[in-house]
Design a protein around this motif. Structure first.
Motif, PDB file in Angstrom:
ATOM      1  N   ASP B 225      74.203  76.179  72.175  1.00  0.00           N
ATOM      2  CA  ASP B 225      73.905  77.015  73.347  1.00  0.00           C
ATOM      3  C   ASP B 225      73.822  76.187  74.619  1.00  0.00           C
ATOM      4  N   ALA B 226      74.075  74.864  74.501  1.00  0.00           N
ATOM      5  CA  ALA B 226      73.917  74.017  75.686  1.00  0.00           C
ATOM      6  C   ALA B 226      75.065  73.041  75.895  1.00  0.00           C
ATOM      7  N   SER B 227      76.122  73.137  75.070  1.00  0.00           N
ATOM      8  CA  SER B 227      77.274  72.244  75.268  1.00  0.00           C
ATOM      9  C   SER B 227      78.502  72.983  74.759  1.00  0.00           C
ATOM     10  N   ASP B 228      79.676  72.323  74.788  1.00  0.00           N
ATOM     11  CA  ASP B 228      80.867  73.014  74.265  1.00  0.00           C
ATOM     12  C   ASP B 228      81.092  72.708  72.793  1.00  0.00           C
ATOM     13  N   TYR B 229      80.080  72.183  72.125  1.00  0.00           N
ATOM     14  CA  TYR B 229      80.220  71.933  70.700  1.00  0.00           C
ATOM     15  C   TYR B 229      80.430  73.250  69.943  1.00  0.00           C
ATOM     16  N   ALA B 230      81.430  73.253  69.065  1.00  0.00           N
ATOM     17  CA  ALA B 230      81.656  74.422  68.215  1.00  0.00           C
ATOM     18  C   ALA B 230      82.364  73.958  66.955  1.00  0.00           C
ATOM     19  N   ALA B 231      81.962  74.511  65.850  1.00  0.00           N
ATOM     20  CA  ALA B 231      82.614  74.147  64.594  1.00  0.00           C
ATOM     21  C   ALA B 231      82.601  75.347  63.665  1.00  0.00           C
ATOM     22  N   ASN B 232      83.604  75.381  62.817  1.00  0.00           N
ATOM     23  CA  ASN B 232      83.543  76.270  61.673  1.00  0.00           C
ATOM     24  C   ASN B 232      82.244  75.932  60.943  1.00  0.00           C
ATOM     25  N   ILE B 233      81.491  76.955  60.526  1.00  0.00           N
ATOM     26  CA  ILE B 233      80.175  76.592  59.967  1.00  0.00           C
ATOM     27  C   ILE B 233      80.287  75.672  58.766  1.00  0.00           C
ATOM     28  N   GLU B 234      81.354  75.739  58.044  1.00  0.00           N
ATOM     29  CA  GLU B 234      81.529  74.823  56.922  1.00  0.00           C
ATOM     30  C   GLU B 234      81.560  73.365  57.362  1.00  0.00           C
ATOM     31  N   MET B 235      81.998  73.161  58.615  1.00  0.00           N
ATOM     32  CA  MET B 235      82.262  71.809  59.084  1.00  0.00           C
ATOM     33  C   MET B 235      81.136  71.205  59.911  1.00  0.00           C
ATOM     34  N   ALA B 236      80.129  72.000  60.265  1.00  0.00           N
ATOM     35  CA  ALA B 236      79.100  71.485  61.166  1.00  0.00           C
ATOM     36  C   ALA B 236      78.094  70.636  60.402  1.00  0.00           C
ATOM     37  N   PRO B 237      77.955  69.367  60.754  1.00  0.00           N
ATOM     38  CA  PRO B 237      76.963  68.536  60.085  1.00  0.00           C
ATOM     39  C   PRO B 237      75.552  68.929  60.524  1.00  0.00           C
ATOM     40  N   VAL B 238      74.591  68.701  59.649  1.00  0.00           N
ATOM     41  CA  VAL B 238      73.188  68.988  59.956  1.00  0.00           C
ATOM     42  C   VAL B 238      72.525  67.660  60.299  1.00  0.00           C
ATOM     43  N   ILE B 239      71.913  67.595  61.495  1.00  0.00           N
ATOM     44  CA  ILE B 239      71.337  66.303  61.888  1.00  0.00           C
ATOM     45  C   ILE B 239      69.804  66.308  61.859  1.00  0.00           C
ATOM     46  N   VAL B 240      69.241  67.323  61.215  1.00  0.00           N
ATOM     47  CA  VAL B 240      67.784  67.407  61.098  1.00  0.00           C
ATOM     48  C   VAL B 240      67.274  66.243  60.235  1.00  0.00           C
ATOM     49  N   THR B 241      66.166  65.633  60.632  1.00  0.00           N
ATOM     50  CA  THR B 241      65.524  64.671  59.725  1.00  0.00           C
ATOM     51  C   THR B 241      64.234  65.315  59.212  1.00  0.00           C
ATOM     52  N   TYR B 242      63.944  65.058  57.946  1.00  0.00           N
ATOM     53  CA  TYR B 242      62.803  65.729  57.289  1.00  0.00           C
ATOM     54  C   TYR B 242      61.764  64.683  56.912  1.00  0.00           C
ATOM     55  N   GLU B 243      60.503  65.047  57.020  1.00  0.00           N
ATOM     56  CA  GLU B 243      59.451  64.144  56.521  1.00  0.00           C
ATOM     57  C   GLU B 243      58.546  64.912  55.567  1.00  0.00           C
ATOM     58  N   ARG B 244      58.155  64.243  54.492  1.00  0.00           N
ATOM     59  CA  ARG B 244      57.231  64.881  53.559  1.00  0.00           C
ATOM     60  C   ARG B 244      55.881  65.029  54.245  1.00  0.00           C
ATOM     61  N   SER B 245      55.273  66.195  54.091  1.00  0.00           N
ATOM     62  CA  SER B 245      53.939  66.373  54.659  1.00  0.00           C
ATOM     63  C   SER B 245      52.972  65.435  53.905  1.00  0.00           C
ATOM     64  N   ASP B 246      51.802  65.249  54.441  1.00  0.00           N
ATOM     65  CA  ASP B 246      50.874  64.329  53.767  1.00  0.00           C
ATOM     66  C   ASP B 246      50.041  65.025  52.676  1.00  0.00           C
ATOM     67  N   GLU B 247      50.478  66.206  52.289  1.00  0.00           N
ATOM     68  CA  GLU B 247      49.856  66.962  51.187  1.00  0.00           C
ATOM     69  C   GLU B 247      49.717  66.049  49.945  1.00  0.00           C
ATOM     70  N   PRO B 248      48.543  65.985  49.330  1.00  0.00           N
ATOM     71  CA  PRO B 248      48.393  65.094  48.156  1.00  0.00           C
ATOM     72  C   PRO B 248      49.253  65.566  46.977  1.00  0.00           C
ATOM     73  N   TYR B 249      49.693  64.620  46.170  1.00  0.00           N
ATOM     74  CA  TYR B 249      50.553  64.950  45.032  1.00  0.00           C
ATOM     75  C   TYR B 249      49.762  65.773  44.019  1.00  0.00           C
ATOM     76  N   GLU B 250      50.307  66.912  43.590  1.00  0.00           N
ATOM     77  CA  GLU B 250      49.696  67.718  42.531  1.00  0.00           C
ATOM     78  C   GLU B 250      50.378  67.396  41.218  1.00  0.00           C
ATOM     79  N   PRO B 251      49.756  67.718  40.097  1.00  0.00           N
ATOM     80  CA  PRO B 251      50.431  67.439  38.820  1.00  0.00           C
ATOM     81  C   PRO B 251      51.617  68.388  38.588  1.00  0.00           C
ATOM     82  N   LEU B 252      52.562  67.885  37.847  1.00  0.00           N
ATOM     83  CA  LEU B 252      53.740  68.687  37.465  1.00  0.00           C
ATOM     84  C   LEU B 252      53.317  69.638  36.350  1.00  0.00           C
ATOM     85  N   VAL B 253      53.531  70.948  36.542  1.00  0.00           N
ATOM     86  CA  VAL B 253      53.101  71.932  35.544  1.00  0.00           C
ATOM     87  C   VAL B 253      54.245  72.881  35.214  1.00  0.00           C
ATOM     88  N   LYS B 254      54.472  73.120  33.937  1.00  0.00           N
ATOM     89  CA  LYS B 254      55.482  74.105  33.548  1.00  0.00           C
ATOM     90  C   LYS B 254      54.813  75.474  33.496  1.00  0.00           C
TER      91      LYS B 254
END
Lengths: 566, 566
Positions: B225-254
């Motif tokens: 919405d702010a430049s002339d960038y346009a791509a077929n949605i299949e071709m658009a790379p995602v540049i988001v970086t993700y960080e794990r929240s500091d939520e404490p690790y819980e046990p794995l449960v089935k």
């Protein structure tokens, strides 16, 4: 156009499989290339000539009141089944199935499509007449594609169709289209004749073919040496009147003529001129048998037989049928003692033969002393033979000569052939349903290109008329490495284009000899050569047609070029 | 053009089978008619718009250094067998046999033909680069032809091909063609974007699609919405970086999750946000199995999977294959306890999920408390998901929005895909054989016509931009029976045409209401109405786009028209 950027692959050698001049030269000069038998690419120069011809056609069509549209090449089989041509057109109509197994024809012509289009939209006499045309690629699977673009399987055609409420309206438009066609071919520089033609399988009545005169043509034209009369030889009536000489009647005698069958053999064996022999041919005409008689030096014209008997199919009887019916071989046929079920018709000339010769319907025997009025009966005398060179012209002016022609155009009164079978009806002023009366009009556009090439060439290559030349001027810098020459040529290229000339600029790093040979081969009307005298502002002009050359100062160039090109 | 002589069958009703505006209006205004599913005739008005678009294309192609030629539609099967596409193109390629039982394709595109043509003629680096184009009818047997001219089976296309000795030369021409395309669509008045596209089945590298923005488009474009960038949605790379929240690790449960399969079901059943779920999809990639993980609110982008693994074929594993390999159904898949032969790859977002949920590879069971770094191993983290609205634009400027687009053009770096398979080689400066480097460039000409109609219409009909309008002016005589009106209209028709305006003259004996409605439907830029004030020399001008009207004296007419049309 800079030659270095275009695609003009010239050839020094004559391609082995190209029999005629136009085919050879269009290949050699890089106008076309073959992709498959009868299928060609138009390279940039060829495409430009096509566009020139098309522009001329569009102008003339619009002047005649025709409106351009574009119909598809893929045509549903159902339409061709409606008209009946799906069954009668034969293998020339290319056919295919789509992914859902539905049958399609590849457009060989568009009578069916246009008739369907117009019938679905036009219901009232108020919206007629209507003339529609298109310039479009057609497909016909010729049995023997040959002569380059002259007989191809994929080709460019202009086809027009007109729709009318009266014969008078059709006649009027037919005449306009006839004029338009004459203008098109005249403007293309062609030496042509509009000839009276056979309506053939199209099933119409009045029709003319536009024939470019050329020895490589596949059709023979009979034309008058003293008027503009011209006809397909099948269509030219014979207006000779014959009188029997006053030679006394001799007795009818059956003579032994062992193994003598052809007119030549019998005439020579009996020492009788061919003009005294009666040629007898047995035809099957719509299933019944007809014996046709012509004089020994004449040939039966089947179109005339067909028209006289108002027949659909006229074909020679097979040897087996002949044997069964006449009890003899083909070479012994004659009009005396013919079974009752056989109709006998004869050309007028037969009536005047005095003491002639004919087959005896018995092998190895002929009759001599044959006189039509005494010895056999003829149901009808008529004009049944081909016209010959030396015959009087049917319009009463001059003598008939023959020429070969390339058919480039065809105008045709279809009548109601398609509107009746396909139900293209309109409401007339009295609220009555009437079938539309139709005409159709075709020009072989790519064939016209080849016909021009066939008429315009010399030993060095093609010689394009200005109106259809791919460019007007071939600008050549002899040695682009010399600054003066390159600079002047570059300047002239810009300047001449700004002045409206179409310029092909040979800016390639090739030897002068190669450039000049290519230039002659390509055949643009005027060559402008920038050479040694560039520094003085002097260039050479060469007229391709005459070979005439002239040195011109650049200040005079525009004016000189306009003079030569006008 | 006098309307009485043309063929412009307008319709009052919306045709039942036409779903979108352009299709409805082109039919209603008499620009096109359907001949068969996906096969159309261009009636006179439609043909004129085509010609306008073609003229613009020709100008821009020539400016880019491209040279026009014309190749055939009939293409020998042998060429397609050489390139391999005879076998890979599928039923979209229409095929037929000629009378000698030889196989042909009907040109769907011309890479094979042009490569063969150029390889046979060009042997030296000196004659490259070369850019050739044609405007020609193409055939593709679409499975589901629809939306009128937007997805047809026979259509008009401009296709260009370039040949180079270096990647730099290709890049340069690619950029020129890109500019030419932008000019063409701008001149046609279209609101479009050049989008980064997938090279798809063509097998090339760099490629852009020119997309006309339209809700009826079949492709989705991701644009900034702010430049002339346009791509077929299949071709658009995602540049988001993700960080794990500091939520404490819980046990794995089935946990037991009876009949819960989709992310929606599991998320709702366990009352966990979708962002905490891990979506696991099993693919077969060139024959081997790959488990792809993305966050529950994301979608796997198969093109990215394909590119990451440098694969040819990526397809979802079948339920049977899944069952056999993973011992569970598709809805219970997860990354914990995966057989050794299965590769696991994951989108970056998965790594950051704290205490997530995933399938347990056991029916009716999921795990909770899942943490990627602790509970399962991933061979590779990468960008594997589709971009979404709201994501940051890949060029770092603005936010991604989605739009629908109609693909009207495509520029494409082919590289040596065809020259290598078809042996199109040249000798370089050192006398070494090299494959030509190629580009190809297409414009859907008839589709562009439809795209313009789709963007330019209102409730009354079409609203053509001047540059591509079939005529500039719709001249209407309200009542031709009144001498003054007819005479003035006739005069203006002649006069305006002489001044260079293209005029459609409604001279029909129809009621004014019919004429005005037809005029709005057809949508020429300016209507000139000759009515009651004809005797005073006053006519009415109406601007189709704005509805604005103005009374003008004929002495001022030319000037006024020039102003509105410029």
């Amino acid at each position: 156009m800079k030659q270095s950027m275009s695609f003009i692959p010239t050839l020094r050698e004559v391609p082995a499989d190209a029999e005629i001049k136009s085919h050879q030269l269009l290949l050699r000069a890089g106008f076309i290339r073959q992709n498959a038998s009868g299928v060609y690419s138009f390279l940039p120069l060829g495409k430009r000539v096509l566009q020139k011809i098309e522009a001329i056609i569009r102008e003339e069509m619009e002047r005649a009141g025709a409106v351009e549209l574009l119909m598809p090449a893929l045509q549903q089989a159902e339409l061709w089944q409606e008209s009946g041509r799906w069954y009668s057109y034969g293998p020339e109509l290319m056919r295919l199935k789509d992914r859902h197994d539905r049958d399609f024809a590849l457009g060989a012509t568009h009578e069916e499509v246009i008739t369907a289009l117009v019938r679905d939209e036009i219901k009232s006499y108020k919206r007629l007449p209507l003339i529609l045309y298109q310039i479009q690629t057609k497909f016909r699977d010729e049995k023997r594609p040959r002569f380059g673009l002259l007989r191809g399987r994929e080709f460019v055609m202009k086809d027009a169709y007109s729709f009318h409420t009266s014969q008078e309206s059709l006649d009027e438009v037919y005449n306009k289209m006839y004029e338009a066609y004459a203008n098109v071919f005249r403007r293309c520089g062609l030496n042509f004749r509009a000839v009276i033609a056979d309506s053939g399988a199209m099933g119409g009545k009045d029709t003319h073919e536009f024939m470019v005169l050329s020895d490589v043509g596949e059709d023979t034209i009979a034309y008058s040496d003293a008027s503009d009369y011209a006809a397909n030889i099948e269509m030219a009536p014979v207006i000779v009147t014959y009188e029997r000489s006053d030679e006394p009647y001799e007795p009818l005698v059956k003579v032994h003529t062992p193994e003598q069958k052809s007119i030549e053999e019998v005439s020579s064996f009996l020492n009788v001129p061919k003009e005294k022999c009666i040629k007898s041919l047995l035809f099957k005409v719509d299933g019944r048998f007809v014996l046709v008689l012509v004089r020994g030096d004449h040939e039966v014209n089947e179109v005339k037989v067909k028209n006289l008997l108002e027949a659909t199919i006229v074909e020679l009887a097979t040897p087996e049928e002949t044997k069964k019916l006449m009890k003899c071989e083909v070479g012994s046929l004659g009009p005396i003692g013919v079974p009752e079920e056989v109709t006998v018709i004869a050309d007028h000339a037969v009536k005047a033969i005095a003491n002639g010769v004919c087959g005896a319907n018995e092998e190895h025997y002929h009759y001599t002393g044959v006189n039509a009025d005494r010895d056999f009966s003829v149901q009808q005398y008529a004009d049944l033979r081909f016209i010959q060179e030396g015959d009087p012209s049917p319009d009463g002016k001059g003598t008939i000569r023959f020429a070969r022609g390339i058919e480039v155009g065809h105008v045709f009164k279809l009548g109601t052939r398609y509107s009746e079978t396909m139900n293209a009806m309109y409401l007339d002023e009295n609220g009555r349903m009437q079938p539309m009366i139709m005409g159709c009009y075709g020009i072989g556009v790519s064939r016209t290109l080849a016909a021009i090439a066939e008429q315009y060439n010399d030993e060095h290559g093609l010689v394009w008329p200005v109106a259809v030349a791919p460019f007007h001027i071939h600008l050549i810098s002899v040695n682009p490495k010399i600054d003066d020459q390159r600079q002047l040529a570059d300047d002239l290229y810009e300047k001449l284009q700004k002045e409206g000339f179409e310029v092909l600029y040979d800016d390639r790093a090739e030897r002068p000899g190669v450039k000049f040979a290519d230039s002659d081969l390509i055949g643009l009307p005027v060559r402008v050569t920038v050479g040694k005298r560039a520094s003085e502002g002097i260039v050479e002009i060469k007229i391709r047609r005459t070979g005439e050359t002239e040195e011109v100062h650049v200040s005079q160039l525009t004016e000189t070029l306009r003079r030569y090109l006008s």
